[in-house]
Every structure is written in structure tokens, then in C-alpha cells.
Enzyme design. Structure first.
Site, PDB file in Angstrom:
ATOM      1  N   PHE A 233       0.807  -1.234   0.000  1.00 21.64           N
ATOM      2  CA  PHE A 233       0.000   0.000   0.000  1.00 21.64           C
ATOM      3  C   PHE A 233       0.835   1.276   0.000  1.00 21.64           C
ATOM      4  O   PHE A 233       0.344   2.344   0.364  1.00 21.64           O
ATOM      5  CB  PHE A 233      -0.964   0.012   1.201  1.00 21.64           C
ATOM      6  CG  PHE A 233      -1.644  -1.289   1.462  1.00 21.64           C
ATOM      7  CD1 PHE A 233      -2.532  -1.815   0.539  1.00 21.64           C
ATOM      8  CD2 PHE A 233      -1.375  -2.031   2.617  1.00 21.64           C
ATOM      9  CE1 PHE A 233      -3.150  -3.036   0.759  1.00 21.64           C
ATOM     10  CE2 PHE A 233      -1.981  -3.245   2.840  1.00 21.64           C
ATOM     11  CZ  PHE A 233      -2.876  -3.755   1.915  1.00 21.64           C
ATOM     12  N   ASN A 616      -8.117  -8.222 -16.104  1.00 22.41           N
ATOM     13  CA  ASN A 616      -8.629  -9.401 -15.405  1.00 22.41           C
ATOM     14  C   ASN A 616      -9.695  -8.950 -14.428  1.00 22.41           C
ATOM     15  O   ASN A 616      -9.422  -8.208 -13.490  1.00 22.41           O
ATOM     16  CB  ASN A 616      -7.486 -10.116 -14.672  1.00 22.41           C
ATOM     17  CG  ASN A 616      -7.976 -11.348 -13.923  1.00 22.41           C
ATOM     18  OD1 ASN A 616      -7.915 -11.401 -12.705  1.00 22.41           O
ATOM     19  ND2 ASN A 616      -8.490 -12.326 -14.629  1.00 22.41           N
ATOM     20  N   THR A 619      -9.108  -9.781 -10.437  1.00 23.37           N
ATOM     21  CA  THR A 619      -8.095  -9.020  -9.702  1.00 23.37           C
ATOM     22  C   THR A 619      -8.461  -7.535  -9.669  1.00 23.37           C
ATOM     23  O   THR A 619      -8.252  -6.862  -8.664  1.00 23.37           O
ATOM     24  CB  THR A 619      -6.698  -9.223 -10.318  1.00 23.37           C
ATOM     25  OG1 THR A 619      -6.736  -8.870 -11.689  1.00 23.37           O
ATOM     26  CG2 THR A 619      -6.239 -10.660 -10.186  1.00 23.37           C
ATOM     27  N   GLN A 623      -9.137  -5.394  -6.250  1.00 20.74           N
ATOM     28  CA  GLN A 623      -8.412  -4.169  -5.916  1.00 20.74           C
ATOM     29  C   GLN A 623      -9.384  -3.078  -5.493  1.00 20.74           C
ATOM     30  O   GLN A 623      -9.188  -2.387  -4.501  1.00 20.74           O
ATOM     31  CB  GLN A 623      -7.618  -3.674  -7.130  1.00 20.74           C
ATOM     32  CG  GLN A 623      -6.314  -4.381  -7.340  1.00 20.74           C
ATOM     33  CD  GLN A 623      -5.356  -4.102  -6.206  1.00 20.74           C
ATOM     34  OE1 GLN A 623      -5.265  -4.875  -5.271  1.00 20.74           O
ATOM     35  NE2 GLN A 623      -4.673  -2.999  -6.261  1.00 20.74           N
ATOM     36  N   GLY A 686      -4.576   2.764 -14.348  1.00 17.33           N
ATOM     37  CA  GLY A 686      -4.423   2.275 -12.987  1.00 17.33           C
ATOM     38  C   GLY A 686      -5.750   2.175 -12.263  1.00 17.33           C
ATOM     39  O   GLY A 686      -6.648   2.986 -12.462  1.00 17.33           O
ATOM     40  N   GLY A 688      -5.436   0.525  -8.849  1.00 14.53           N
ATOM     41  CA  GLY A 688      -5.036   0.036  -7.528  1.00 14.53           C
ATOM     42  C   GLY A 688      -5.453   0.950  -6.397  1.00 14.53           C
ATOM     43  O   GLY A 688      -5.735   0.500  -5.296  1.00 14.53           O
ATOM     44  N   GLU A 689      -5.464   2.227  -6.646  1.00 14.17           N
ATOM     45  CA  GLU A 689      -5.673   3.167  -5.542  1.00 14.17           C
ATOM     46  C   GLU A 689      -7.019   3.861  -5.568  1.00 14.17           C
ATOM     47  O   GLU A 689      -7.509   4.331  -4.548  1.00 14.17           O
ATOM     48  CB  GLU A 689      -4.533   4.189  -5.547  1.00 14.17           C
ATOM     49  CG  GLU A 689      -3.228   3.494  -5.192  1.00 14.17           C
ATOM     50  CD  GLU A 689      -1.996   4.338  -5.438  1.00 14.17           C
ATOM     51  OE1 GLU A 689      -1.683   5.149  -4.567  1.00 14.17           O
ATOM     52  OE2 GLU A 689      -1.364   4.172  -6.489  1.00 14.17           O
TER      53      GLU A 689
HETATM   54 MO1  MOS Z   1       0.907   3.150  -3.605  1.00 16.11          MO
HETATM   55  S1  MOS Z   1       0.556   4.559  -2.141  1.00 16.11           S
HETATM   56  O1  MOS Z   1       1.752   4.066  -4.748  1.00 16.11           O
HETATM   57  O2  MOS Z   1       1.727   1.839  -3.114  1.00 16.11           O
END
Ligand code: MOS
Length: 724
Positions: A233, A616, A619, A623, A686, A688-689
Site C-alpha cells: 500500500f 482481469n 483481480t 483491488q 491504474g 489500484g488506488e
Molecule cells: Mo501506492 S501509495 O503508490 O503503493
């Protein structure tokens, strides 16, 4: 739908994380932490510790391990432990005791007597605001203060004065710790002048660079291995204290050394998210169009000013079309543990403030909060000529509103028995970035292929993604691909951070695959080769010419070769001079607040995201779900309490509140899929965040809808919702 390739190993306990490695003769290190927040070490008495059973060595700033400041191109300098007698926060690593067993090392560490020359400590963000300093420029070089005024407007104050409707409020967000399931740890083994370090991190090649500089050895002498990372993270971007200490102590003692932080130690001896104070002012026309937006932000940081939580730049700089904009970013250096990147740095706390303020504006205007957001949709960041390459945020809101039943929301909410029920909404946004990445592809004579890069999969699904993009690019089934990552000996694959890994590594895979196919086709037509002189084509894992075909494995065997190896590299390029790139989302939350106990529970949530092409589904969805759950946690649970003396009052899992299963209802995630091929050839942006962005505001906005109470800080507690 393909499952996560690493799932069977993880659920059966077969995945070996850093600290799972053991070696003959291995010894154990235990880190000693400071118990004051500011001052100097006067003395450390290790007499009793050294005499304790099994103890081999004890290190401190008075008897340090040989380490230099660590550096890497991406992170610059990284702090290394035990090199200074200065203490700047409570819980700073100040000693390292090594013994034959973990228990012996821990017991001996408890016998170390430390005396300090204590100095006054600053630990309160609210008290420190008066001493705030201008933040350094943002990561993209943008200044900490920025003003964009339309022609004829003299100042942002004038723009507000000319706005028919104005809202202004101050919001605060708590300090958080990444609290990854796998505590920061390392096992280091030297062999001659070379060291192998097993330690969870977000980029094994960067960790190798940091360790090589800290240990003052050539980069080739350091091998970092981390095929599995138990959560990161942002908190495992930089090399951790246990890795530096284990590597240096193993060299000193000539024995493999294992070092792991305890759960409590993770809360201080690593780094976490800054606390923030943010003042937002919005000025609008009566139809809701924004006339002016100002966002002034203060964040805590440690005395080394290690990280700025870019709340203003990360959110108000780009989210909405506004004719006038003024943002500022200040830091408040305190005697607190280091701050660093933490999932959606800037955007997560920044969106709590901005998206709460937008909700307050909607109320002041008597306008639907979804409509207000759509009304102010931007086609480019304010003041920039670069339009968003691909933005379908409106669709996210429309799809989300219909799916969530937003039309049933009423001002003032509704009641269901003893529960007050409210709905809230917020925008999510996270910039789409890429880092330079190199991927190696090997075609084997048995018709399998390897796709390899040094980057990490800290639970994101990158391993599976490597396999899928590799299969697509080589035009062979995914089960014939062996993906490899998490090893600094592999081609340097960038960082699993900044929500960049799929776009970065994916693009490099496509380039590498094209090279592999070009080389294969050329080989096939070489003099003496099976297709000598022919016009050879490639598809479906096979070469074709003159009505004949061979698999690539058959061709390699016919040529007497075991394999064909290539690497492909990609990096952000011209596209950033032509467009702006970001992922988008609309977060919907239903909250139920109990009429009498005032407990707030999230009962439904939906996030609809525009993150380009989804490689995918499983996944990607996971996330986003994790991020949304984290947003609920930020809104209702999570926050470190720092005592006046700098000690964390709740720096452990008994008292640092996190949601458990019973706190989280079904998490509904939808994607609108528009491949963003202007950003990269894969078309993926992206994700992920972004899942956590906006969630805390959506929860707070739902709480307001349910109760009429506007809480301008997170986490929201029962006390905030009490009425007389
Ligand atoms: Mo993230 S805060 O760029 O792992």
C-alpha cells in the site's frame, strides 16, 4: 474468468514470504525502539542484554552497524537506522539485538537500558499549524501554491465575492498506518561478498539499489527476492529497517540473520499516512456551475519532512471545471513517525474534504449531489490545454445512480424502524501514470514461454496480469506462460506503486512480444532454416510460410535452439504532452445510523469505475473492493491517536480499529470499459488506488443525509452523532 495464479499457494500456506525463509545457522534480530519523541541518546547500557542467554551481538548508534544513507533514483535518500544519536519520534529504531532464537533476542532487547537527554516534543498537528511551512513542489514539479484566475478577475477573493452561493468549511483527517498483514521483515544471507535478501517490498530492483548503497557494495552484489508480498500500500516502497539491519548484521556476524518487526513496532518503525487539516471554499452560480474553488491544506510530517500528503494538488487541482482556482499546500513538521505514500496519497484524504464540501454546496443550492457533480465535469484540468484522453465519469454516475436506486434518496433521509437511513455519493479520481519498465520474454523449445520482470505483486494481481497480457501478445494460451516477478535479478520492472504496474509492465510485455515474434520470424527464414528465404508470418503460437506451419517450439528445435530470449522496455513518452490521463469513479453509499445508540453502519455500497480496459475482472474487482473497504475504514474506524509525549495510544491491532466482516456488506463494483489506448498500447489505466478515493466522503455524506449531522472529520465516531 481466470483465477489468481498465486491463489492456491496462498490459501494452502505454500507461498513463502520473506520471513518464511530459514537457513542453517540463522540467527534472529530484534529491534529496540525509542521511548521518547525528541532528544538525544545519552547512553545505552547493553551489559545485561549481552549476558543474556543466546545473545550474539547488540548494535546501537554507539556501536553501529556499518551502513550509509541509502539512495535510489526514484526515492532519493532513504533513512537507515542506528547512524545517529538523535531521536525525533517515539518508536524510532535505536538498537538491534541478535541472538540464537527470536525469544532470546526479544528478552535481551527488554534488558537494554537507555538514557536520554530529552527535548520538548511537538506532536500535535492542530497546535503545530502556527509553525507550518510551505510544502516543497509536488511530485510533478507543481508549486505548493497555485492560482488560476479567469480573465478580468483580480483575486480569488473577488471570484468568491462574485459567486451567488458560497460554502466554506474546514475538514480534518487522521493519521493512519498501512498495517499490512505481513509485518516488515527480512532474512539476509551472505555468500562471499554477495548478499541475498528476502523481504517484502514493492520493487525488488529499487530495494537492491537502496541496500547496495547502504551496504556500500556494488549493485551486482545484492540480490533481492520477494515473489510474495503480504500487503504494501505504499508502506513497502522504501527498504525497511529490518532489511537494512538484517543485511548489515549478517555481514558483521557471518551468519544468516532474520529480523521482523512486531505488529506494534510496525506502527512506528515504518511510516504511515499524514494527518491533514483542509479548508475548502466553493463559490457557484445558482445553477451549480463553479465560479471559484480554493483548497488550503496542511499535513503533518516528521522532522525530516519525509513526505507531503498532496491533498490540494491531488484533488482540487484537477477534479472539477472551475473558472477560478487557488490551492496551497503546507507542512507541519512534528516529532511523529515518518510519513510516506499510502494508498491514494493526497487523493484519499483530499477527496474527503473536497467531496464533503461539494455535498455541502449541493445542499446550499438545493441541488441533487449527482447532478451538481455532472454539471461541473471537467474536460481538461483547469488552466491546462491538455484534455482528458478518455473520461466517462458521467456514465459512471448515471450507471451508478440507476443501479443504486439513487432516485429514492430524499433530503433528510428516511427511517426504517430504529434506523435512520441515508445515501451519499462522491467522485473518485486517481491520475493514470506509468513508470519505465523492462520485461523479459523467453520462448522455449517446448512451446512454453516465460514473462519476467522484477516488479512486485503485493496482492494486486500483477502475476496473473503478466500471464494474461503475455498470452495475448504472444497469441498462445495463458497456461503456457510462466510469469515471474519479485526478483531483482529479473529485468527491472518498475514499482508496484502509483497504480502503474499493469500499464507499465503490460506495455513492456507487448513490446517484448513483438520483438520475440520478429526475431522468430527472421530466424525461420534464415539460410538453412526450415523456411529459408520465405515470407514468414506468425499467429497462434506458430510460424507460417509457403502453406507450411510450425509451432515456435518446433521451429526452435529444428534450429537446435533451446530458447529465444528478448527484453522489451517502455516508458511514458509523447502522450503526456498531448493529453491528460486519469481514472474515474462514482462512489455510492447507504448508511444506517441507529436512532438510540447512534452507531453508524454502511449497509450498501457501489462503486462504478472508468479505468480503461480491464485485463482481469477478478483481480481488478478485488483491488477496487479492498479500496472501498479501506474507505469505509477511514470514515468510521481508522485513526492513530498520538499522545502529547508522542506515544501512539492505539498503535496495535487491539485498539487501532479496522472493519471486520460484520462491518462490510456486499461491495458492488462495476466497470465502464473504454480502453485508453492513447495512454498506453494495452489500454489499461491504474485502478489500484482509486477504490478508496471518495469513499470516506460518500460515507460522511450519507451520515449527513441520514441524521442531518455534518461531520467534518474522519474517523466519525458515535460521539459525533449524539444529540441532546
Ligand atoms: Mo501506492 S501509495 O503508490 O503503493
Amino acid at each position: 474468468m481466470i483465477a489468481r495464479l498465486d491463489a492456491p499457494l496462498k490459501v494452502t500456506g505454500g507461498a513463502k514470504y520473506g520471513a518464511d525463509h530459514t537457513f542453517p545457522g540463522m540467527v534472529y534480530g530484534y529491534v529496540v525502539l525509542s521511548t521518547i519523541a525528541h532528544g538525544e541518546l545519552e547512553a545505552m547500557d547493553f551489559t545485561a542484554a549481552r549476558e543474556a542467554p543466546g545473545v550474539l551481538a547488540a548494535y546501537s548508534p554507539f556501536d553501529p552497524l556499518k551502513l550509509q544513507t541509502a539512495t535510489s533514483p526514484l526515492f532519493g535518500e532513504t533513512w537507515v537506522p542506528l547512524q545517529t544519536e538523535e531521536v525525533t519520534y517515539y518508536g524510532q529504531p535505536i538498537g538491534f539485538v541478535v541472538a540464537e532464537s527470536f525469544e532470546q533476542a526479544r528478552d535481551a532487547a527488554g534488558l537494554v537500558k537507555v538514557t536520554y537527554r530529552e527535548l520538548p516534543a511537538k506532536t500535535s498537528l492542530s497546535e503545530g499549524l502556527a509553525d507550518a511551512e510551505d510544502a516543497p513542489p509536488a511530485r510533478d514539479g507543481a508549486p505548493p501554491t497555485l492560482e488560476i484566475l479567469e480573465d478580468g478577475v483580480e483575486s480569488i477573493a473577488d471570484a468568491f465575492a462574485a459567486s451567488p452561493v458560497v460554502v466554506e468549511a474546514t475538514y480534518t483527517t487522521a493519521t493512519q498506518n498501512h498495517a499490512a498483514m505481513e509485518p516488515h521483515s527480512a532474512v539476509a544471507v551472505w555468500d562471499g561478498g554477495e548478499v541475498t535478501v528476502y523481504s517484502g517490498n514493492q520493487a525488488s530492483n529499487l530495494q537492491a539499489m537502496e541496500l547496495a548503497s547502504a551496504l556500500d557494495v556494488p549493485l551486482e552484489a545484492v540480490h533481492c527476492v520477494n515473489p510474495f508480498v503480504g500487503g504494501a500500500f505504499g508502506g513497502k516502497g522504501r527498504t525497511s529497517s529490518p532489511a537494512f539491519l538484517a543485511a548489515a548484521a549478517a555481514r558483521d556476524l557471518g551468519r544468516p540473520v532474520k529480523a521482523a518487526l512486531t505488529r506494534e513496532q510496525v506502527f512506528t518503525a515504518t511510516a504511515g499516512r499524514a494527518a491533514t487539516v483542509q479548508t475548502i471554499k466553493l463559490g457557484a452560480e445558482r445553477d451549480g456551475s463553479l465560479v471559484a474553488l480554493s483548497h488550503d491544506s496542511w499535513c503533518s510530517t516528521d522532522t525530516a519532512r519525509s513526505f507531503v500528503e498532496p491533498t490540494s494538488h491531488g484533488t482540487s487541482r484537477e477534479w472539477y471545471a472551475t473558472r477560478n482556482l487557488a490551492i496551497s499546500q503546507k507542512i507541519v513538521p512534528l516529532n511523529v513517525p515518518p510519513t510516506t505514500f499510502m494508498r491514494a496519497p493526497g487523493e484519499a484524504p483530499g477527496s474527503f474534504a473536497l467531496e464533503s464540501a461539494v455535498d455541502e454546496l449541493a445542499e446550499a443550492l438545493g441541488m441533487d449531489p449527482v447532478e451538481l457533480r455532472i454539471k461541473n465535469n471537467s474536460i481538461a484540468p483547469p488552466g491546462k490545454d491538455l484534455q482528458w484522453a478518455s473520461k466517462h465519469l458521467d456514465e459512471c454516475f448515471r450507471v451508478g445512480a440507476a443501479r443504486f436506486g439513487w432516485q429514492h434518496r430524499r433530503p433528510g433521509g428516511r427511517t426504517d424502524g430504529d434506523w435512520l437511513v441515508g445515501m451519499g455519493v462522491a467522485t473518485a479520481m486517481f491520475p493514470a501514470l506509468r513508470f519505465p519498465a523492462t520485461v523479459g520474454i523467453t520462448l522455449n523449445a517446448d512451446d512454453t514461454a516465460v514473462v519476467a520482470t522484477s516488479g512486485a505483486d503485493p496482492g494486486t494481481g500483477l502475476l496473473t496480469v503478466l500471464s494474461l497480457i503475455g498470452a495475448e501478445s504472444l497469441d498462445i494460451p495463458a497456461d503456457r506462460i510462466t510469469p515471474k516477478l519479485g526478483d531483482s535479478a529479473l529485468p527491472p520492472g518498475g514499482l508496484s506503486g502509483g497504480s502503474t504496474a499493469t500499464a507499465s509492465a503490460g506495455t513492456a510485455i507487448m513490446i517484448a512480444a513483438t520483438k520475440a515474434i520478429d526475431e522468430l520470424v527472421a530466424l525461420a527464414a534464415d539460410p538453412g532454416a526450415p523456411f529459408e528465404g520465405a515470407e514468414v508470418t506468425y499467429a497462434d503460437g506458430r510460424v507460417f510460410a509457403d502453406g507450411r506451419t510450425m509451432t515456435f517450439g518446433e521451429l526452435l528445435r529444428a534450429l537446435g535452439r533451446e530458447k529465444l530470449e528478448v527484453t522489451g522496455s517502455s516508458a511514458p513518452g509523447e502522450e503526456v504532452t498531448k493529453h491528460s490521463f486519469s481514472s474515474w469513479g462514482a462512489q455510492f453509499v447507504e448508511v444506517r445510523v441507529h436512532k438510540w445508540t447512534r452507531e453508524a453502519r454502511v449497509s450498501r455500497m457501489l462503486g462504478v469505475f472508468d479505468a480503461g480496459r480491464i485485463i482481469n475482472d477478478k483481480t481488478a474487482r478485488s483491488q477496487i473492493m479492498g479500496g472501498m473497504i479501506w474507505g469505509v475504514s477511514a470514515a468510521l474506524h481508522e485513526g492513530l491517536e498520538i499522545e502529547a509525549n508522542g506515544r501512539l495510544a492505539n498503535g496495535d491491532f487491539a485498539s487501532y480499529l479496522l472493519p471486520v466482516n460484520a462491518d462490510i456488506p456486499e461491495v458492488d463494483v462495476q466497470f465502464v470499459e473504454y480502453p485508453d489506448t492513447l495512454h498506453n498500447a494495452v489500454g489499461a489505466r491504474g485502478l489500484g488506488e482509486i477504490g478508496t478515493v471518495g469513499m470516506a466522503a460518500a460515507v460522511a455524506n450519507a451520515v449527513h443525509n441520514a441524521t442531518g449531522i455534518r461531520v467534518r472529520h474522519i474517523p466519525i465516531t458515535i460521539e459525533d452523532l449524539l444529540t441532546d
